[in-house]
Scaffold this active site. Structure first.
Site, short mmCIF file in Angstrom:
data_model
loop_
_atom_site.label_atom_id
_atom_site.label_comp_id
_atom_site.label_asym_id
_atom_site.label_seq_id
_atom_site.Cartn_x
_atom_site.Cartn_y
_atom_site.Cartn_z
N GLY A 159 43.45 57.17 27.26
CA GLY A 159 42.60 56.00 27.02
C GLY A 159 43.34 54.89 26.32
O GLY A 159 42.78 54.16 25.49
N HIS B 242 36.10 19.87 22.96
CA HIS B 242 34.81 20.53 23.15
C HIS B 242 34.30 20.23 24.55
O HIS B 242 34.41 19.09 25.02
CB HIS B 242 33.80 20.01 22.11
N LYS C 141 47.42 43.50 37.31
CA LYS C 141 46.67 42.25 37.11
C LYS C 141 46.09 41.73 38.42
O LYS C 141 45.02 41.12 38.43
CB LYS C 141 47.57 41.19 36.46
N GLY D 209 62.92 43.62 39.35
CA GLY D 209 61.65 43.41 38.65
C GLY D 209 61.21 44.60 37.86
O GLY D 209 60.36 44.49 36.97
#
Length: 466
Positions: free
Chosen positions: A175, A440, A48, A36
């Site tokens: 940053g 929508h 994450k 991985g």
């Protein structure tokens, strides 16, 4: 003799091995540590998972505004990292299953010749032979002058995710994407966060309007950001790290933190793998030079993933792995390498595809810039954690009205950006995007709205039709 030997079990390596095995080839995969690679073990997946926990905590707090009071106890800093490590292990085990049809060698690999790879394992040294070789050795974290990793107080991203518990305070040097992602998540979990960036703005590779919104949210979360500054000295005393921050103007200040996290870039893993033994050429910046079919200058040797240079992204590595494997399998046509969508998993999320507004202006390309605000998106009003400062922006070729770039800042940007990537790849126009019927209420409606706006026919935002 193997049909192919793949060196490196990260995103490029394991995908190339699995792809080749699916063609019926005999494949060897050599990995020195964990399947991985960077993404699964210390990058995409654990970060994450951390971000998801921070988001969940924020949602729990926001529920109070909607009339649901959830008691939130103290943040257990050790259990958070334990959970993240379980996430990583599940992902790693999934990859192990995928490569079950491949001969897996655990050890250090180096090229002996064009068809021979030396594998140094615990059991000893072994030489394996292959008709083709794919190099997918990735990158390593970079240090900064005068500040070296020690794995305890001064950390790389790898060291960070090997900690026993989340630190109560941290100074992040850099940053960029890693810095703002981890800084944002940690601050929301209660960590005192400092970010030091040498340039005039954070995530400076993107447009200034992106940087300004992320900067606003970082400050809202309590992150202290020092721009145009560097870390000149780090000292440890009685378990406390004292870091000296020096601005471009020469002003300095000291901050005391539990950890320092260096997130300033990567260095390519091209040393010690025997490239010089076969004459594989590298760029002056260190990465392996390849052509459009992932071939190096040595006929049967290919390279894929981070080791071939920027952008350093897992999905870019996947694509290059597929190309290399398909070419070895005899393919004449290979899938395109661009556009490569880029995502920052901050709050709000950022998605970028194609050329940015800043890059288009620098290249003096005649473009139309169309921008639509999240404040005009009904779906964003229904969520607990809104991103009203966000926007979707299209960079449109002036003469053809073709979409050549797109930027999204706001909720669901990481998912929506792929629609814009598809539009760029398939050379779609504003008219094409406007003709789709969007459900929508969804965030996807923005794509139709911004297209109509670009055509001079806005729907849910005031403006005169042209």
């Amino acid at each position: 003799m193997y049909d192919a030997i793949v060196i490196g079990g990260g995103p490029a390596g394991y995908v190339a091995a699995v792809r080749l095995a699916s063609y019926g080839f005999k494949v060897a995969l050599v990995e020195r540590r964990y399947l991985g690679g960077e993404c699964t073990n210390w990058g995409c997946i654990p970060s994450k998972a951390l971000i998801e926990i921070a988001h969940g905590l924020s949602i729990a707090k926001q529920l109070r505004r909607a009339g649901i009071n959830i008691g939130i106890g103290e943040v257990n800093r050790s259990k958070i990292l334990e959970w993240i490590k379980r996430v990583v292990l599940r992902s790693r085990e999934g990859i192990k299953y995928l490569v079950s049809d491949v001969d897996l060698y655990e050890g250090e690999a180096s090229l002996k010749s064009r068809n021979e790879v030396i594998v140094r394992r615990r059991e000893g040294r072994e030489v394996i032979e292959g008709k083709n070789i794919i190099i997918a050795t990735g990158t390593e974290p970079s240090e900064i002058p005068g500040v070296r990793f020690d794995g305890k107080y001064v950390l790389s991203n790898r060291d960070f995710f090997e900690l026993k518990e989340i630190p109560s305070s941290v100074l992040i040097v850099g940053g960029g994407i890693i810095g703002v992602e981890l800084g944002s998540a940690l601050a929301r979990l209660g960590t005192e966060v400092y970010i030091v960036e040498i340039l005039d703005r954070i995530i400076s590779m993107y447009d200034p309007d992106v940087s300004s919104i992320i900067m606003k949210y970082l400050k809202r979360f309590g992150v202290k950001v020092y721009l145009r500054s560097t870390v000149k000295r780090v000292e440890v005393s009685d378990g406390v790290v004292r870091a000296r921050i020096v601005s471009r103007d020469g002003e300095s200040m000291d901050v005391n933190v539990e950890k320092v996290l260096i997130a300033v870039g990567r260095k390519y893993n091209t040393k010690g793998i025997g490239l010089e033994n076969v004459g594989v050429k590298t760029h002056e910046r260190g990465y392996i030079i390849v052509d459009e079919r992932q071939k190096t200058n040595v006929g049967n040797i290919y390279a894929a993933g981070d080791v071939t240079g920027p952008p350093l992204l897992a999905h870019k590595a996947y694509r290059e792995a597929i190309i290399a494997a398909d070419v070895i399998a005899g393919a004449e046509e290979v899938p395109p390498k661009e556009p490569i969508p880029e995502v920052i998993y901050t709050t709000p999320e950022v998605g970028v595809a194609g050329i940015t507004e800043l890059k288009a202006k620098e290249a003096k390309i005649n473009v139309q810039i169309v921008k639509y605000p999240y404040a005009a998106v009904p779906r964003d009003y229904t969520v607990l954690e809104r991103t009203p400062e966000g926007f979707i922006k299209l960079i449109v070729e002036g003469s053809t009205k073709r979409i050549i770039g797109g930027v999204i800042v706001g909720n669901m940007a990481s998912e929506l950006i792929h629609v814009l990537a598809l539009a760029i790849q398939k050379r779609l126009t504003l008219k094409d995007l406007s003709e789709v019927i969007y459900a929508h209420p969804t965030y996807s409606e923005m794509i139709g709205e911004v297209a109509h706006l670009g055509l001079g026919k806005p729907i849910h935002i005031k403006g005169q039709h042209t």
